[in-house]
Enzyme design. Structure first.
Site, mmCIF file in Angstrom:
data_model
loop_
_atom_site.group_PDB
_atom_site.id
_atom_site.type_symbol
_atom_site.label_atom_id
_atom_site.label_comp_id
_atom_site.label_asym_id
_atom_site.label_seq_id
_atom_site.Cartn_x
_atom_site.Cartn_y
_atom_site.Cartn_z
ATOM 1 N N TRP A 2 33.295 -79.872 7.083
ATOM 2 C CA TRP A 2 34.936 -79.452 6.949
ATOM 3 C C TRP A 2 35.824 -80.379 6.091
ATOM 4 C CZ3 TRP A 2 35.354 -75.001 8.237
ATOM 5 C CH2 TRP A 2 34.612 -74.105 8.998
ATOM 6 N N ASP A 31 41.918 -84.111 10.753
ATOM 7 C CA ASP A 31 41.580 -82.540 11.274
ATOM 8 C C ASP A 31 40.889 -83.266 12.621
ATOM 9 O OD1 ASP A 31 40.011 -80.697 11.768
ATOM 10 O OD2 ASP A 31 38.908 -80.383 9.690
ATOM 11 N N LYS A 36 38.846 -74.101 19.739
ATOM 12 C CA LYS A 36 37.150 -75.457 19.768
ATOM 13 C C LYS A 36 37.290 -75.454 21.199
ATOM 14 C CE LYS A 36 35.250 -74.529 15.738
ATOM 15 N NZ LYS A 36 36.227 -75.588 14.355
HETATM 16 C C1 LIG Z 1 36.533 -75.044 13.086
HETATM 17 C C2 LIG Z 1 36.540 -76.320 12.708
HETATM 18 C C3 LIG Z 1 37.477 -75.951 10.966
HETATM 19 C C4 LIG Z 1 37.745 -74.834 10.849
HETATM 20 O O1 LIG Z 1 38.248 -73.915 11.135
HETATM 21 P P1 LIG Z 1 39.720 -72.887 10.947
HETATM 22 O O2 LIG Z 1 40.317 -72.542 12.334
HETATM 23 O O3 LIG Z 1 38.307 -71.815 11.344
HETATM 24 O O4 LIG Z 1 39.886 -72.974 10.259
HETATM 25 C C5 LIG Z 1 37.959 -76.921 10.197
HETATM 26 N N1 LIG Z 1 37.538 -78.910 10.695
HETATM 27 C C6 LIG Z 1 36.597 -78.703 12.219
HETATM 28 C C7 LIG Z 1 36.607 -80.033 12.350
HETATM 29 C C8 LIG Z 1 36.240 -77.283 12.483
HETATM 30 O O5 LIG Z 1 35.077 -77.979 13.418
#
Ligand SMILES: *Cc1c(COP(=O)(O)O)cnc(C)c1O
Length: 356
Positions: free
Chosen positions: A99, A166, A190
């Site tokens: 990511w 993030d 998540k």
């Molecule tokens: C799942 C995830 C993403 C991607 O998220 P999307 O909503 O599918 O774009 C980005 N960063 C992390 C840390 C993730 O776990």
């Protein structure tokens, strides 16, 4: 048979969230209409949006000078929106997984990216330490929890430049000192809501500093001014997010969640370290509380598929590790009860009795 949901995302949500969402699909706020068919400009939905923003701020203890916005596009769109809104000359990134690398790739479209440290040399099994954040970069971007590898940066860094995080997979899992961050964002699927909504916490003073023209929909300012209603928001996921926020509050808030998360992770990691068949995949000090990765020890590798089937047969769902790590990943988000972790441990012990 009881199912234990270890999916990494979309993933387990509180029963409270699912019940209330199901009810609102039938009759939303006593309107006699479904939430699926009601205007986002209705007073009932505006109340949902307002309360979701207010509770988000309350639970995370967000100081003055920040907005919480709910957008579409996923965390992946934030990989581009962050540089669009903040990047002038140079940006700094910490490379801790797939990511983070995807975020770096987008930033490079805008100019020079200083990757201050990377753990790619060991397949992202640790969080780099002792790096220096360059003072001349416009911002420093981190990924606090690396969902795929199971590493987590569980402290709030001091950064001399605006810190962007993030937090897709660890938001609301521990108290965060928001004042140390300029932007916190994540996909909600998540630990908060079904997929379709992205949260962004943004400090106002970092905006308005770039020369470029920003497309209207990609500008944070647009969504702050529009209070997440500039265009049609993802109404249903926002409603579900509000239910999870209420559930968090009713269950003691984030400090209580963290305590439970620490307990659950300890049960899992203790078993991984004790069991003859399994081994953890990351440095112990960087182990994630949210995504717990493990594989079979070298001499038992041939049993991997068999264990997967054995566990599935006992109701363990979503345990397969990401293809770049292999093995198994137990995601232990807020809504996962401790009993599920204990059930998985029992399965691991029963398999060990048969095989070791
Ligand atoms: C799942 C995830 C993403 C991607 O998220 P999307 O909503 O599918 O774009 C980005 N960063 C992390 C840390 C993730 O776990």
């Amino acid at each position: 048979m009881k199912k234990h949901n270890f999916y990494a995302g979309p993933s387990i949500l509180p029963e409270f969230t699912i019940e209330n969402t199901a009810n609102a699909v039938r009759d939303f706020a006593g309107t006699g209409l479904s939430i699926l068919e009601i205007s986002h400009r209705s007073k009932e939905f505006i109340a949902v949006m307002d309360e979701a923003q207010a509770l988000f701020k309350e639970l995370l203890n967000i100081p003055e000078g920040y907005s919480v916005i709910f957008l579409g596009g996923g965390a992946s769109l934030q990989f581009a929106m962050v540089p669009f809104n903040l990047f002038n000359k140079k940006a700094a990134y910490l490379s801790t997984g797939v990511w983070a690398k995807k975020a770096i790739k987008e930033a490079k479209i805008f100019g020079e990216v200083d990757v201050v440290a990377s753990s790619e040399d060991k397949n992202f099994t640790y969080i780099p330490k002792n790096f220096t954040i360059p003072k001349d970069a416009d911002y420093f971007h981190i990924t606090t929890n690396n969902t795929i590898y199971g590493t987590e940066l569980r402290k709030d860094l001091d950064s001399p430049i605006p810190l962007v995080a993030d937090m897709s997979s660890d938001i609301f899992s521990r108290p965060v000192d928001v004042s140390k961050y300029a932007i916190i964002y994540g996909g909600a699927q998540k630990n908060l809501a079904p997929s379709g909504v992205t949260f962004v916490v943004v400090r106002h003073d970092v905006l308005g500093k770039v020369e470029r023209k920003i497309p209207t929909m990609l500008s944070y300012q647009t969504h702050i001014e529009g209070e997440s209603m500039f265009n049609t928001p993802p109404c249903l996921p926002v409603f579900s997010a509000l239910q999870t926020l209420k559930w968090l509050k009713n269950n003691g808030g984030i400090a209580a969640m963290e305590k439970k998360n620490i307990e659950k992770a300890k049960v899992m990691y203790d078993e991984i370290d004790r069991n003859k068949l399994f081994v953890g995949t990351v440095e112990k000090e960087d182990r994630s509380l949210m995504n717990i990765c493990f594989v079979m020890k070298e001499e038992y590798k041939h049993l991997e598929e068999e264990f997967g089937k054995f566990a599935a047969g006992r109701g363990m769902i979503g345990l397969k590790g990401h293809r770049s790590v292999g093995g198994f990943r137990a995601s232990t988000y807020n809504a996962l009860p401790k009993e599920s972790v204990e059930a998985l441990v029992t399965v691991m012990q029963d398999f060990e009795i048969q095989k070791a």
